[in-house]
Motif scaffolding. Structure first.
Motif, PDB file in Angstrom:
ATOM      1  N   GLY A  71       0.808  -1.282  -0.166  1.00  9.20           N
ATOM      2  CA  GLY A  71      -0.118  -0.054   0.054  1.00  9.20           C
ATOM      3  C   GLY A  71       0.676   1.191  -0.031  1.00  9.20           C
ATOM      4  N   SER A  89      -2.623  -5.249   7.000  1.00  5.63           N
ATOM      5  CA  SER A  89      -3.359  -4.334   6.255  1.00  5.63           C
ATOM      6  C   SER A  89      -3.615  -2.903   7.175  1.00  5.63           C
ATOM      7  CB  SER A  89      -4.497  -4.873   5.548  1.00  5.63           C
ATOM      8  OG  SER A  89      -5.302  -5.427   6.534  1.00  5.63           O
ATOM      9  N   LEU A  93      -2.570   0.346   4.069  1.00  8.82           N
ATOM     10  CA  LEU A  93      -3.929  -0.024   3.564  1.00  8.82           C
ATOM     11  C   LEU A  93      -5.034   0.438   4.181  1.00  8.82           C
ATOM     12  CD1 LEU A  93      -2.908  -3.852   2.500  1.00  8.82           C
ATOM     13  CD2 LEU A  93      -2.937  -1.555   0.941  1.00  8.82           C
TER      14      LEU A  93
END
Length: 149
Positions: A71, A89, A93
């Motif tokens: 990301g 994440s 993200l």
């Protein structure tokens, strides 16, 4: 475990040459290399393709901790022939604490050629359906590309 330290503490970066030299120095006794895609203290983005290629030239499996890379920078894990990578994440993200993470395992590790394959955690459904109930010693795994209906 081999730790790689910066040569200059006032400039805490690890050059690609320093990393590949350490790989060369310890290749005979190295089972696995695990490095961060981005070193979170310094923000240094490692040359994943070059270091991966060098590790493979010595017959070493290499994995990448991409927690600070996923990301944040472009990753081409399959194209770069990375063996495996893992990431969270919740950072770049933007999913928050407790969110799912991710893992990448290159498809080459699931290929089967002439009854030779890398041992893996395949489980009951990972074996050939035609021989599953024979209960013979050994495992005859399905290829990663095989679809189970």
């Amino acid at each position: 475990m081999v730790l790689i330290e910066p040569t200059d503490p006032s400039h805490p970066m690890l050059s690609t040459d320093q990393i590949t030299s350490m790989i060369d120095k310890h290749a005979e006794s190295t089972a696995l290399i695990l490095l961060p895609g981005i070193q979170y203290y310094t923000g240094q983005y490692f040359d994943i393709p070059k270091i991966t290629t060098h590790a493979h030239s010595k017959g070493i499996i290499i994995g990448w901790d991409c927690a600070h890379a996923a990301g944040n920078v472009e990753l081409k894990l399959h194209e770069w022939d990375v063996d495996f990578a893992a990431w969270c994440s919740y950072k770049y993200l933007n999913s928050g604490p407790g969110a799912m993470g991710g893992i990448f395992v290159h498809e080459k590790h699931g290929k089967i050629e002439k009854d030779e394959y890398r041992p893996r955690l395949s489980g009951w459904w990972g074996g050939q359906q035609a021989t599953r109930f024979e209960m013979k010693p050994g495992m005859f795994p399905l290829s990663v590309a095989t679809t189970v209906n």
